[in-house]
Design an enzyme around this catalytic site. Structure first.
Site, PDB file in Angstrom:
ATOM      1  N   HIS A   1       0.831  -1.203   0.000  1.00  0.00           N
ATOM      2  CA  HIS A   1       0.000   0.000   0.000  1.00  0.00           C
ATOM      3  C   HIS A   1       0.870   1.261   0.000  1.00  0.00           C
ATOM      4  O   HIS A   1       0.606   2.211  -0.746  1.00  0.00           O
ATOM      5  CB  HIS A   1      -0.912  -0.005   1.229  1.00  0.00           C
ATOM      6  CG  HIS A   1      -1.657   1.293   1.406  1.00  0.00           C
ATOM      7  ND1 HIS A   1      -2.623   1.724   0.521  1.00  0.00           N
ATOM      8  CD2 HIS A   1      -1.554   2.254   2.352  1.00  0.00           C
ATOM      9  CE1 HIS A   1      -3.086   2.897   0.919  1.00  0.00           C
ATOM     10  NE2 HIS A   1      -2.452   3.250   2.028  1.00  0.00           N
TER      11      HIS A   1
ATOM     12  N   SER B   1      -3.842   0.610  -4.591  1.00  0.00           N
ATOM     13  CA  SER B   1      -2.986  -0.451  -4.058  1.00  0.00           C
ATOM     14  C   SER B   1      -3.793  -1.686  -3.701  1.00  0.00           C
ATOM     15  O   SER B   1      -3.276  -2.615  -3.103  1.00  0.00           O
ATOM     16  CB  SER B   1      -2.242   0.049  -2.821  1.00  0.00           C
ATOM     17  OG  SER B   1      -3.165   0.408  -1.810  1.00  0.00           O
TER      18      SER B   1
ATOM     19  N   HIS C   1       1.077   5.125  -2.110  1.00  0.00           N
ATOM     20  CA  HIS C   1       1.570   6.462  -1.759  1.00  0.00           C
ATOM     21  C   HIS C   1       2.847   6.869  -2.478  1.00  0.00           C
ATOM     22  O   HIS C   1       2.934   7.984  -2.994  1.00  0.00           O
ATOM     23  CB  HIS C   1       1.757   6.560  -0.247  1.00  0.00           C
ATOM     24  CG  HIS C   1       0.459   6.569   0.491  1.00  0.00           C
ATOM     25  ND1 HIS C   1      -0.372   7.674   0.503  1.00  0.00           N
ATOM     26  CD2 HIS C   1      -0.167   5.620   1.224  1.00  0.00           C
ATOM     27  CE1 HIS C   1      -1.452   7.403   1.229  1.00  0.00           C
ATOM     28  NE2 HIS C   1      -1.361   6.148   1.672  1.00  0.00           N
TER      29      HIS C   1
ATOM     30  N   GLU D   1      -6.633   9.182  -0.206  1.00  0.00           N
ATOM     31  CA  GLU D   1      -6.777   7.737  -0.040  1.00  0.00           C
ATOM     32  C   GLU D   1      -7.820   7.115  -0.981  1.00  0.00           C
ATOM     33  O   GLU D   1      -7.611   6.016  -1.484  1.00  0.00           O
ATOM     34  CB  GLU D   1      -7.153   7.403   1.417  1.00  0.00           C
ATOM     35  CG  GLU D   1      -6.060   7.722   2.420  1.00  0.00           C
ATOM     36  CD  GLU D   1      -4.888   6.728   2.383  1.00  0.00           C
ATOM     37  OE1 GLU D   1      -4.934   5.760   1.604  1.00  0.00           O
ATOM     38  OE2 GLU D   1      -3.932   6.961   3.138  1.00  0.00           O
TER      39      GLU D   1
HETATM   40 FE   LIG Z   1      -2.673   5.178   3.007  1.00  0.00          FE
END
Ligand SMILES: [Fe+2]
Length: 295
Positions: free
Chosen positions: A176, A241, A181, A222
């Site tokens: 993730h 992700s 990110h 997010e």
């Molecule tokens: Fe996150």
């Protein structure tokens, strides 16, 4: 309000924003205060996995901010998990990721056959946007996490999910953090928005204000969605992700309204039934930038 199909995944249990807001926002809150597995964690009964998680946690505990990040001791099996996730993610990205994300993936040229070390990801991301990843052992307080963004620092877990569930993790992991990110932080505009979130959080003096910004972060960085050529495309790291990004389900897409997003409750342990969709990436960038500068 529009209903359309978008991907889902249990990874919706994300970090900064999934956490309850601290009772007292303590600027000195420990970055590494939580390292534990719940009994229903896929790796709970795997002593080797837990020992490796502890070794990786020690890296974060002993880490001096700003120093090069020591390499994590991944096993061949764990590199296999990374490969399996990317095999699932790449076709899903082609269909569901926004153009900005796809361009960042190409720029970063992450290895697909092994988990990249944070040190090498940093070399690439820093050169592109000035952002860097620093290791944390697990969840940190929202204020600590979000404020670090103001300084161009993304607090990042280093461990990978358990090999028995390559497409599922009950907590943020290196997949993730990097596939989500780190890739988006290679975008100058997304990196700028992350910094602005951090600066806005630094200016907050109440829990309510911190909560509102945490929700805005959740529904944009997010789980944000933008429209491209008439289709909803993800720029949110929690979506990008997700190992099952391609598994589509109906979600309610609402036009991006950051005031509404700041009041929208969410349950990080379940699929997100409501997402906010901007008319374009440009529209999202300007709306979020203006909103954050005014906080
Ligand atoms: Fe996150």
């Amino acid at each position: 309000m529009t209903t359309t199909t978008l991907p889902e995944h249990p990874l919706l249990q994300d970090h900064a924003d999934a956490r309850p807001v601290a009772a007292e926002a303590d600027a000195a809150a420990d970055r590494n205060s939580v390292v534990q597995l719940d009994p229903d964690h896929p790796g709970f009964r795997d002593e080797e996995y837990r020992a490796r998680r502890n070794r990786i946690a020690r890296i974060a505990r002993e880490y001096e901010p700003g120093a090069p990040v020591p390499d994590a001791p991944y096993t061949p099996e764990e590199h296999g998990v990374w490969r399996a996730v990317w095999e699932a993610l790449e076709p899903a990205h082609e269909r569901h990721a926004c153009a900005e994300y796809l361009s960042c993936v190409r720029r970063l040229e992450l290895p697909r056959e092994r988990i990249p070390q944070m040190r090498e990801v940093n070399e690439r991301v820093e050169a592109l946007s000035g952002f860097r990843l620093e290791p944390v052992a697990g969840l940190v307080e929202p204020r600590v996490f979000l404020e670090s963004l103001a300084n161009g620092v993304f607090l990042c877990t280093q461990y990978i999910r358990h090999h028995s569930t390559p497409l599922y993790t009950p907590e943020p992991d290196v997949v993730h953090e990097i596939a989500g990110h780190a890739v988006t932080l290679a975008s100058e505009r997304l990196a700028e928005l992350n910094r602005l979130v951090g600066r806005a959080v630094k200016r907050t003096t109440s829990h309510e204000a911190l909560d509102r910004l945490s929700r805005v972060y959740w529904f944009t960085v997010e789980f944000g969605v933008v429209r491209e050529d008439g289709e909803a495309k993800a720029y949110g790291t929690g979506l990008l992700s997700a190992g099952e990004l391609g598994a589509m389900r109906d979600v309610e897409l609402r036009p991006l309204d950051l005031e509404a997003a700041s009041r929208q409750e969410y349950d990080p342990t379940h699929f997100q039934p409501v997402l906010f969709c901007a008319d374009s990436f440009e529209a999202m960038y300007h709306a979020l930038r203006d909103y954050l500068i005014r906080r």
